[in-house]
Design an enzyme around this catalytic site. Structure first.
Site, short mmCIF file in Angstrom:
data_model
loop_
_atom_site.label_atom_id
_atom_site.label_comp_id
_atom_site.label_asym_id
_atom_site.label_seq_id
_atom_site.Cartn_x
_atom_site.Cartn_y
_atom_site.Cartn_z
N ARG A 24 0.84 -1.21 0.00
CA ARG A 24 0.00 0.00 0.00
C ARG A 24 0.87 1.26 0.00
O ARG A 24 0.64 2.18 -0.79
CB ARG A 24 -0.92 -0.03 1.22
CG ARG A 24 -1.76 1.21 1.42
CD ARG A 24 -2.68 1.01 2.62
NE ARG A 24 -3.40 2.22 2.95
CZ ARG A 24 -2.92 3.17 3.75
NH1 ARG A 24 -1.73 3.03 4.31
NH2 ARG A 24 -3.65 4.23 4.01
N ALA A 25 1.87 1.27 0.87
CA ALA A 25 2.73 2.46 0.96
C ALA A 25 3.46 2.67 -0.37
O ALA A 25 3.55 3.80 -0.87
CB ALA A 25 3.73 2.31 2.10
N ASP A 136 10.68 -15.03 10.16
CA ASP A 136 11.86 -15.67 10.75
C ASP A 136 12.85 -14.68 11.36
O ASP A 136 13.68 -15.05 12.17
CB ASP A 136 12.59 -16.52 9.70
CG ASP A 136 11.68 -17.56 9.07
OD1 ASP A 136 10.67 -17.93 9.70
OD2 ASP A 136 11.97 -18.00 7.94
N GLY A 179 10.35 -20.54 12.14
CA GLY A 179 11.55 -19.69 12.17
C GLY A 179 12.64 -20.23 11.26
O GLY A 179 13.74 -19.69 11.23
N ARG A 180 12.32 -21.31 10.57
CA ARG A 180 13.29 -21.98 9.70
C ARG A 180 14.59 -22.25 10.46
O ARG A 180 14.52 -22.86 11.52
CB ARG A 180 13.52 -21.14 8.44
CG ARG A 180 14.05 -21.96 7.27
CD ARG A 180 14.30 -21.09 6.06
NE ARG A 180 13.07 -20.71 5.40
CZ ARG A 180 12.44 -21.45 4.50
NH1 ARG A 180 12.92 -22.61 4.15
NH2 ARG A 180 11.33 -21.03 3.94
N GLY A 194 7.63 -15.96 29.38
CA GLY A 194 8.16 -16.44 30.67
C GLY A 194 8.30 -17.95 30.62
O GLY A 194 8.01 -18.65 31.60
N ARG A 280 2.18 -17.75 11.05
CA ARG A 280 2.42 -16.88 9.89
C ARG A 280 1.18 -16.08 9.49
O ARG A 280 1.28 -15.16 8.67
CB ARG A 280 2.89 -17.75 8.72
CG ARG A 280 3.93 -17.05 7.88
CD ARG A 280 4.68 -18.01 7.02
NE ARG A 280 3.92 -18.46 5.87
CZ ARG A 280 4.35 -19.41 5.04
NH1 ARG A 280 5.50 -20.01 5.27
NH2 ARG A 280 3.62 -19.77 4.02
O1 F6P Z 1 10.22 -18.44 6.01
C1 F6P Z 1 8.96 -18.43 6.58
C2 F6P Z 1 8.54 -19.83 6.97
O2 F6P Z 1 7.25 -19.73 7.53
C3 F6P Z 1 9.49 -20.56 7.89
O3 F6P Z 1 9.35 -20.19 9.25
C4 F6P Z 1 9.11 -21.99 7.65
O4 F6P Z 1 10.17 -22.86 7.91
C5 F6P Z 1 8.76 -22.00 6.18
O5 F6P Z 1 8.46 -20.65 5.83
C6 F6P Z 1 7.60 -22.87 5.82
O6 F6P Z 1 7.46 -22.84 4.44
P1 F6P Z 1 6.20 -23.38 3.63
O7 F6P Z 1 5.06 -22.45 3.92
O8 F6P Z 1 6.64 -23.35 2.23
O9 F6P Z 1 5.92 -24.74 4.19
#
Ligand code: F6P
Length: 373
Positions: A24-25, A136, A179-180, A194, A280
């Site tokens: 959008r920006a 991530d 978080g890959r 915590g 996500r």
């Molecule tokens: O890079 C974002 C991410 O959500 C990672 O945390 C995760 O390992 C990967 O993508 C999952 O990928 P996909 O949605 O292709 O399974």
């Protein structure tokens, strides 16, 4: 390089809440500066398929609050091939696009650098700019990427709920978060929740040490003199810790049974929750809306001003020499950093060579003595 007049925006790789704010920006600011702004659907895959649409202010109205990305996203492995990138450049040239704004993570920004490689471009005029977006937070030279804050909030909300049932049953939960290969989300959400223990790949621990750490934590929490409500155990595990959660659970439960053979197994068994893609999704937090808007603003202004090969960064966590990064004149919290340098630092972060990666991992050593008090 002269300023861009026709800018195409794409989102690529794993979507991140707040990407829409950046789209959008870029659309509104780009147009206000006199550039035409187009959207490429489904990332580099859509570029190859010439799936390109104009982006008008009405197209981006109301999208700030939407998770995901209105342009769609994809992973496009073929982009590693030179002939595939040639096809992408043909599409851009045919469309008269002289600026490409890529919103995404490590792979997506690498794709941008490749498509605008001067040797491959020949004489074609193409400026590129990047906006870091990945839950991530594994990109170098930016304090945060778009999506991280929302993902952290989602994890915290989920763990608060898990903590209620864990407390009611005196149970141990191992919660795996995305978080890959980067432990950032697990580390920061463990602090915010915590949690009793955070497991992250940067620690580089073998499986046996991880099991020991969990069992020691559970025993310490269970045996301390404290009110009942503090007997639950929450452990946050980054998906980048390669030991699968099922194996982790089996080994931890077996060790707990060895340590307390007379206890009812149901009372000491662990439970596992893998949050997966839930982390996500969702409406972007206020901060991610702001971050996406500000980084999109800085990046599109750079393209219109004729600057190329930069990523808009949010408060870089290291000092940058001027040849690597300069503070944005449009926003003092944002920087324009060299894309090559970003990708080198990203590699260093992921291989543990970066001082920042060592600091992140070291924070948990610093607080080790306080952890189980
Ligand atoms: O890079 C974002 C991410 O959500 C990672 O945390 C995760 O390992 C990967 O993508 C999952 O990928 P996909 O949605 O292709 O399974």
């Amino acid at each position: 390089m002269s300023g861009c007049k026709r800018i195409a925006v794409l989102t690529s790789g794993g979507d991140a809440p707040g990407m829409n704010a950046a789209i959008r920006a870029a659309t509104l600011i780009g147009r206000s500066l006199g550039a035409e702004v187009l959207g490429i659907e489904r990332g580099y895959r859509g570029l190859l398929e010439d799936a390109i649409v104009p982006l008008q202010p009405t197209d981006v109205a109301g999208i700030l609050r939407e998770g995901g990305t209105i342009l769609g996203s994809a992973r496009c492995k073929e982009f590693h091939q030179r002939e595939v990138r040639d096809r992408a450049r043909e599409v851009l040239a045919r469309r008269g696009i002289d600026g490409l704004l890529v919103i995404g993570g490590n792979g997506s920004l690498t794709g941008a650098l490749r498509v605008a490689d001067p040797q491959e471009l020949g004489g074609q005029e193409l400026a590129i700019a990047g906006v870091p977006a990945s839950i991530d937070n594994d990109l170098g030279l930016t304090g945060l990427s778009i999506g991280v804050d929302t993902a952290m909030n989602t994890i915290v909300e989920a763990c608060d709920k898990i903590a209620d049932t864990a407390t009611a049953h005196d149970r141990t939960f191992i919660v795996e978060v995305m978080g890959r290969d980067c432990g950032y989300l697990a580390m920061t959400s463990a602090i915010a929740v915590g949690a009793d223990l955070a497991l992250f790949p940067e620690a580089g621990k073998p499986e046996s040490a991880i099991v020991d750490q969990i069992v020691d934590t559970i025993v310490a929490v269970r045996t301390r003199q404290a009110p009942k409500r503090t007997r639950r155990v929450i452990i946050i595990k980054a998906e980048g810790v390669s030991m699968p959660v099922d194996r982790l659970k089996t080994q931890v439960d077996a060790r707990l049974r060895e340590r307390a053979p007379s206890t009812d197994p149901a009372g000491i068994e662990t439970r596992v929750t893998v949050l997966g893609h839930v982390v996500r999704g969702g409406r972007p937090s206020a901060f991610d809306r702001l971050l996406g808007s500000r980084l999109g603003n800085v990046a599109v202004r750079a393209l219109v001003a004729g600057t190329s090969h930069k990523m808009a960064a949010w408060m870089p966590p290291v000092d940058l020499p001027p040849e690597v990064g300069v503070r944005s004149q449009a926003d003092p919290y944002c920087w324009l950093v060299d894309l090559d340098a970003v990708l080198r630092e990203t590699e260093n972060l992921l291989t543990g060579k970066s001082p920042l990666a060592r600091w992140r991992a070291g924070v948990f050593d610093q607080i080790e003595d306080a952890r189980l008090l």
